[in-house]
Design an enzyme around this catalytic site. Structure first.
Site, short mmCIF file in Angstrom:
data_model
loop_
_atom_site.label_atom_id
_atom_site.label_comp_id
_atom_site.label_asym_id
_atom_site.label_seq_id
_atom_site.Cartn_x
_atom_site.Cartn_y
_atom_site.Cartn_z
N ARG A 149 -72.04 14.62 -32.63
CA ARG A 149 -70.57 14.62 -32.64
C ARG A 149 -70.02 13.60 -31.65
NH1 ARG A 149 -69.92 20.62 -31.21
NH2 ARG A 149 -67.68 20.27 -31.12
N ARG B 58 -58.81 11.40 -36.84
CA ARG B 58 -60.12 11.13 -36.23
C ARG B 58 -60.66 9.78 -36.67
NH1 ARG B 58 -61.46 16.79 -35.20
NH2 ARG B 58 -63.28 16.93 -33.85
N ARG C 71 -69.85 26.59 -24.17
CA ARG C 71 -69.04 27.21 -25.22
C ARG C 71 -69.94 27.79 -26.31
NH1 ARG C 71 -64.54 23.67 -28.26
NH2 ARG C 71 -66.29 22.96 -29.50
P1 ATP Z 1 -62.40 20.32 -29.12
O1 ATP Z 1 -63.57 20.94 -28.46
O2 ATP Z 1 -61.74 19.29 -28.26
O3 ATP Z 1 -61.45 21.34 -29.63
P2 ATP Z 1 -64.10 19.86 -31.44
O4 ATP Z 1 -65.17 18.86 -31.36
O5 ATP Z 1 -64.46 21.27 -31.26
O6 ATP Z 1 -62.94 19.49 -30.41
P3 ATP Z 1 -62.85 20.42 -33.99
O7 ATP Z 1 -61.52 19.77 -34.03
O8 ATP Z 1 -62.91 21.86 -33.75
O9 ATP Z 1 -63.69 19.62 -32.91
O10 ATP Z 1 -63.63 20.04 -35.37
C1 ATP Z 1 -64.93 20.51 -35.69
C2 ATP Z 1 -65.52 19.72 -36.87
O11 ATP Z 1 -64.64 19.80 -38.04
C3 ATP Z 1 -65.70 18.23 -36.66
O12 ATP Z 1 -66.88 17.92 -35.96
C4 ATP Z 1 -65.69 17.69 -38.10
O13 ATP Z 1 -66.91 17.90 -38.75
C5 ATP Z 1 -64.65 18.56 -38.78
N1 ATP Z 1 -63.30 17.93 -38.71
C6 ATP Z 1 -62.24 18.40 -37.99
N2 ATP Z 1 -61.19 17.58 -38.10
C7 ATP Z 1 -61.58 16.55 -38.89
C8 ATP Z 1 -60.95 15.36 -39.36
N3 ATP Z 1 -59.69 15.04 -39.02
N4 ATP Z 1 -61.65 14.53 -40.17
C9 ATP Z 1 -62.89 14.82 -40.53
N5 ATP Z 1 -63.56 15.90 -40.12
C10 ATP Z 1 -62.92 16.78 -39.30
MG MG Z 2 -61.05 22.38 -31.23
#
Ligand code: ATP
Ligand code: MG
Length: 189
Positions: A145, A89, A128
């Protein structure tokens, strides 16, 4: 050994498409978001730290995420492929991923960028939130986000373009049509 980075803004469908890739290709899947939510659910020390960042829509520190990623990756053993969902990320995370894979004699095979317009992302995430129970699927945190995505994560598009690994995927339409596009890329690797 295929290493796929599935990339995109929050709500772009990384989790949905990863599930289908796992089903069709039998790859291992690491979703850093799922790992962290599981730690929160089990009330571990890492979970307590993670919650503070996630509730604010912020990213966890790179060093912490890199350690988590390496330990999950090494737990897979031999497999056909791995999907990285939600990692990298940030640019330091992308550099660390490259190093981690190269140290293990492999490399990122492709980065798939699920491209979805912002108004649709917001709509999907608010929807969601009605059923996910996710603390970060509320309007204020969603905005935060998306901002974090634009500032810290979207520069990875150019980074992977320069590395010759970038694939644009139109992330709007039927889940199965999007998956067909993804399958074509995987089959070409
Ligand atoms: P999607 O809807 O496409 O699955 P998402 O926004 O739901 O994506 P997630 O991957 O589920 O995101 O992550 C949720 C939270 O977890 C992020 O907003 C962040 O706070 C933390 N997080 C996840 N991966 C990372 C990372 N690689 N580095 C830092 N924080 C992370
Ligand atoms: Mg996800």
């Amino acid at each position: 050994m295929i290493n796929l980075v599935i990339f995109g803004a929050p709500g772009s469908g990384k989790g949905t498409q990863s599930e289908k890739i796992v089903e069709k290709y039998g790859f291992e899947h690491i979703s850093t978001g799922d790992v962290l939510r599981n730690e929160i659910k089990n009330q571990t020390k890492l979970g307590t730290i993670a919650q503070q960042y996630i509730d604010k829509g912020q990213l966890l520190p790179d060093e912490l995420m890199i350690d988590i990623l390496a330990s999950v990756y090494d737990s897979f053993g031999t497999c056909k492929g791995v999907i990285f969902d939600g990692f990298p990320r940030t640019i330091p995370q992308a550099e660390s991923l490259q190093k981690l894979l190269q140290e293990r004699g492999t490399d990122v095979s492709a980065m798939l960028d699920l491209d979805v317009p912002e108004d649709l992302l917001i709509e999907r995430l608010i929807n969601r939130g009605k059923s996910s129970g996710r603390a970060d699927d509320n309007e204020a945190t969603i905005k935060q986000r998306l901002e974090v995505y634009h500032n810290q994560t979207s520069p990875l598009i150019e980074w992977y373009q320069k590395a010759g690994k970038y694939h644009h995927i139109k992330g709007v339409g039927e889940v199965s049509d999007i998956f067909n596009t993804i399958s074509q890329v995987i089959d070409s690797l």
